[in-house]
Design an enzyme around this catalytic site. Sequence first.
Site, short mmCIF file in Angstrom:
data_model
loop_
_atom_site.label_atom_id
_atom_site.label_comp_id
_atom_site.label_asym_id
_atom_site.label_seq_id
_atom_site.Cartn_x
_atom_site.Cartn_y
_atom_site.Cartn_z
N GLU A 1 0.84 -1.11 -0.12
CA GLU A 1 0.05 0.07 -0.05
C GLU A 1 0.90 1.31 -0.06
O GLU A 1 1.33 1.61 1.07
CB GLU A 1 -0.89 0.06 1.16
CG GLU A 1 -1.88 1.26 1.21
CD GLU A 1 -2.91 1.28 2.34
OE1 GLU A 1 -2.71 0.58 3.34
OE2 GLU A 1 -3.66 2.24 2.59
N LYS B 1 -2.33 -1.92 -3.19
CA LYS B 1 -3.64 -1.16 -2.51
C LYS B 1 -3.13 0.39 -2.80
O LYS B 1 -2.53 0.84 -2.13
CB LYS B 1 -3.74 -1.45 -1.11
CG LYS B 1 -4.77 -0.37 -0.53
CD LYS B 1 -5.17 -1.21 1.03
CE LYS B 1 -5.85 -0.23 1.66
NZ LYS B 1 -6.51 -0.80 2.97
#
Length: 335
Positions: free
Chosen positions: A174, A216
């Site tokens: 992420e 992500k």
Amino acid sequence: MSSLNDIVLKIISSGKGILAADESTGTMTKRLESVKVESSSKNRLTFRHTLFSSEKMRTCIGGVILYDETIKQEFNSKKIPDIISNNGAIPGIKVDTGAKVLSSSPNEKITEGLDGLRERLKEYYNLGARFAKWRGVYTISEKFPSKISIYSNAHALARYSALVQETGMVPIVEPEVLMDGDHSADICLKKTSEVIKKCFEELILHKIDLKGIILKPNMILPGNKSDEKITSEEIADLTLKCLNDSVPKEVPGIAFLSGGQSEVEATKNLNTISKKNKSDFLMTYSYGRALQQSALKNWAKNLSDIEGTQKIFNHRAKMCSLAAQGKWTEKVEKN
Ligand code: 13P
């Protein structure tokens, strides 16, 4: 043991996405206090268990990201990871220990948590986790994100991913480029692309199996203090351009963060992205606030209204799942 790619597909295919319920105790305390609920361990557990035992978990949620406190908790003598698995989703765990001041560029952050990570991952695996999450954060300004921040966060994400795959779990990678600021969507595109490309350079250098990760990212949006108004179509075009240009084709799936968008904005934008997505990437949601906000507000009004809170969460999860399949509409949102 399932292959990493099997785990990825179980989490994000068939219109399923991820519930990010991994707020640290500090962040969860802010969320609870904003609705005037005391942040006790029992209250944190009760709210989260309410979501985890909702009906739409089975059809809309493929994975739940937990925080260290929650993965070790029990509800009515049942372990939380077992409750999640019994409801058809895979338990995951946030393993970074937060973003700290980056000493060589002190206005930026570096995410920490590599020390002792191998041992912590083994413990989480034994508790039932099959995927993990690490979030790097980047701010946009004329000078930022700096090369130092882009490089050091990518390096940390790659070292984390290697340890997670070594343990037999899927890393969620992420890199969040924050929406704070008055920058344009074009600047967000340029900076996010640079950040994601560097992440993959490091992941490849560290021999990460790209078929066994989930990316992500943030969507490409104008800054939250910018006057620029762009449509959901434009957001989708810019986001798809960024990802198609920066993400290697081996990566099976992309699960967006909501990053401060409202529940409906995050749903609508995902829906437009899904409709326009011509690539082989599975695209879905890994939302925290955009799945929980209304449910939390309802629960705060009456802590024993479990059914009403679940109804609101079920609707949100269903809307996100439709959006991941490009089947959401304003009409179905209102029903
Ligand atoms: P938001 O969807 O609230 O941005 O949270 C997702 C997340 O996991 C951030 O790390």
